[in-house]
Design a protein around this motif. Structure first.
Motif, PDB file in Angstrom:
ATOM      1  N   LYS A  17       0.819  -1.210   0.000  1.00 22.15           N
ATOM      2  CA  LYS A  17       0.000   0.000   0.000  1.00 22.15           C
ATOM      3  C   LYS A  17       0.851   1.258   0.000  1.00 22.15           C
ATOM      4  N   LYS A  18       1.964   1.200   0.692  1.00 18.89           N
ATOM      5  CA  LYS A  18       2.870   2.364   0.772  1.00 18.89           C
ATOM      6  C   LYS A  18       4.297   1.831   0.695  1.00 18.89           C
TER       7      LYS A  18
ATOM      8  N   VAL B 110       1.367  -0.604   5.913  1.00 13.41           N
ATOM      9  CA  VAL B 110       1.956  -0.360   4.595  1.00 13.41           C
ATOM     10  C   VAL B 110       1.823  -1.566   3.660  1.00 13.41           C
ATOM     11  N   CYS B 111       1.541  -2.725   4.206  1.00 14.15           N
ATOM     12  CA  CYS B 111       1.451  -3.912   3.344  1.00 14.15           C
ATOM     13  C   CYS B 111       0.738  -5.035   4.082  1.00 14.15           C
ATOM     14  N   GLU B 112       0.281  -6.004   3.308  1.00  8.41           N
ATOM     15  CA  GLU B 112      -0.278  -7.209   3.913  1.00  8.41           C
ATOM     16  C   GLU B 112      -0.135  -8.360   2.942  1.00  8.41           C
ATOM     17  N   ALA B 113      -0.234  -9.556   3.455  1.00  5.36           N
ATOM     18  CA  ALA B 113      -0.055 -10.728   2.597  1.00  5.36           C
ATOM     19  C   ALA B 113      -0.820 -11.909   3.166  1.00  5.36           C
ATOM     20  N   ALA B 114      -1.215 -12.811   2.244  1.00  6.77           N
ATOM     21  CA  ALA B 114      -1.840 -14.076   2.648  1.00  6.77           C
ATOM     22  C   ALA B 114      -0.957 -15.199   2.120  1.00  6.77           C
TER      23      ALA B 114
ATOM     24  N   LEU C  98      10.196  -1.928   9.833  1.00  6.68           N
ATOM     25  CA  LEU C  98       8.939  -2.589   9.461  1.00  6.68           C
ATOM     26  C   LEU C  98       8.537  -3.508  10.611  1.00  6.68           C
ATOM     27  N   GLU C  99       7.362  -3.229  11.164  1.00  7.64           N
ATOM     28  CA  GLU C  99       6.848  -4.097  12.226  1.00  7.64           C
ATOM     29  C   GLU C  99       5.745  -4.969  11.631  1.00  7.64           C
ATOM     30  N   ILE C 100       5.808  -6.250  11.933  1.00  2.59           N
ATOM     31  CA  ILE C 100       4.947  -7.216  11.261  1.00  2.59           C
ATOM     32  C   ILE C 100       4.127  -7.990  12.285  1.00  2.59           C
ATOM     33  N   LYS C 101       2.850  -8.094  11.989  1.00  2.00           N
ATOM     34  CA  LYS C 101       1.993  -8.947  12.812  1.00  2.00           C
ATOM     35  C   LYS C 101       1.528 -10.103  11.936  1.00  2.00           C
ATOM     36  N   ALA C 102       1.916 -11.313  12.291  1.00  4.17           N
ATOM     37  CA  ALA C 102       1.558 -12.495  11.502  1.00  4.17           C
ATOM     38  C   ALA C 102       0.594 -13.356  12.295  1.00  4.17           C
ATOM     39  N   GLU C 103      -0.352 -13.944  11.564  1.00  4.58           N
ATOM     40  CA  GLU C 103      -1.398 -14.720  12.219  1.00  4.58           C
ATOM     41  C   GLU C 103      -1.580 -16.055  11.499  1.00  4.58           C
ATOM     42  N   LEU C 104      -1.520 -17.117  12.248  1.00  4.27           N
ATOM     43  CA  LEU C 104      -1.753 -18.460  11.683  1.00  4.27           C
ATOM     44  C   LEU C 104      -3.247 -18.754  11.738  1.00  4.27           C
TER      45      LEU C 104
END
Lengths: 152, 78
Positions: free
Chosen positions: A96-97, A132-136, A105-111
């Protein structure tokens, strides 16, 4: 090393759990959230990164951002499967940015699920408070998955 | 929807094939039925019939017809 839900992991610790190595190692630290399938990751992009030599501007290439998201996501299930090989089946990233060199970059990941060697989940990246971003991701652990496939 | 229709639908949706392609279909006969596709098929069958397959049955599910045989153990008659 025994891992539990309140463990903070640095680079040497993370490398015990997944197989990514320099220069393709893009997580500086992770922490596990108590009693959840969430992992918080952090990546500080410095001017010492190998890709800055080829960069046309100050932004971090998107595929590197995607790798950071994925490598943090790996820890959501590799904490229980240390050192096993993984294969990425699908990786859908949305940027997104731009993330610039010098940003953290701080990342929150979810299983979302881990069944029979197939992990599904998401990761979200933030710089400061801004997403700023996301992913699946869909990622397999062949050593586990192959225990459930027909034998020829 | 009958059990047979549900069973066929698990194959057609997972592997993106036509119902007439399911008869005689075996593991790795088509590109989509690889190890990852197999897990997708198992999940689709489990969802369709609200069952949990044993590990041995998941390994034995090597063809369309074999799956029908396995499902009898779970009281799913076609």
């Amino acid at each position: 090393m025994q891992i539990n839900d309140s463990t903070q992991l640095s680079v040497p610790d993370i490398m015990k759990y997944h197989r990514n190595r320099y220069p393709w190692f893009f997580v500086d630290a992770v922490s596990l959230e108590n009693g959840t399938d969430h992992v918080l990751g952090k990546k500080c992009f410095s001017y010492n990164e190998f890709f800055t030599k080829a960069a046309l501007d100050a932004s971090v290439p998107n595929f590197i951002i995607g790798e950071a998201l994925e490598q943090t996501f790996l820890m959501t299930f590799m904490k229980n499967n240390p050192g096993l090989l993984t294969n990425t089946v699908s990786s859908e990233c949305f940027y997104k940015k731009s993330v610039n060199i010098g940003d953290v970059l701080e990342i929150k990941a979810e299983l979302l699920s881990f069944r029979r060697g197939i992990a599904k989940g998401k990761a979200f990246g933030f710089v400061g408070k801004e997403q700023v971003c996301e992913a699946a991701f869909v990622i397999t652990v062949p050593e586990i998955m192959n225990n459930f496939t027909p034998k020829n | 929807m009958s059990n047979l229709e549900k069973y066929i639908e698990a194959f057609t949706t997972t592997f993106d094939i036509k119902p007439e392609q399911t008869s005689g279909l075996k593991y790795q006969d088509i590109e989509a039925w690889d190890s990852v596709g197999h897990m997708g098929l198992v999940a689709a069958i489990e969802d369709a019939f609200e069952i949990m397959l044993d590990a041995d049955d998941i390994v034995d599910l090597s063809s369309f017809e074999k799956g029908q045989e396995i499902l009898k153990k779970y009281n799913v008659e076609m």
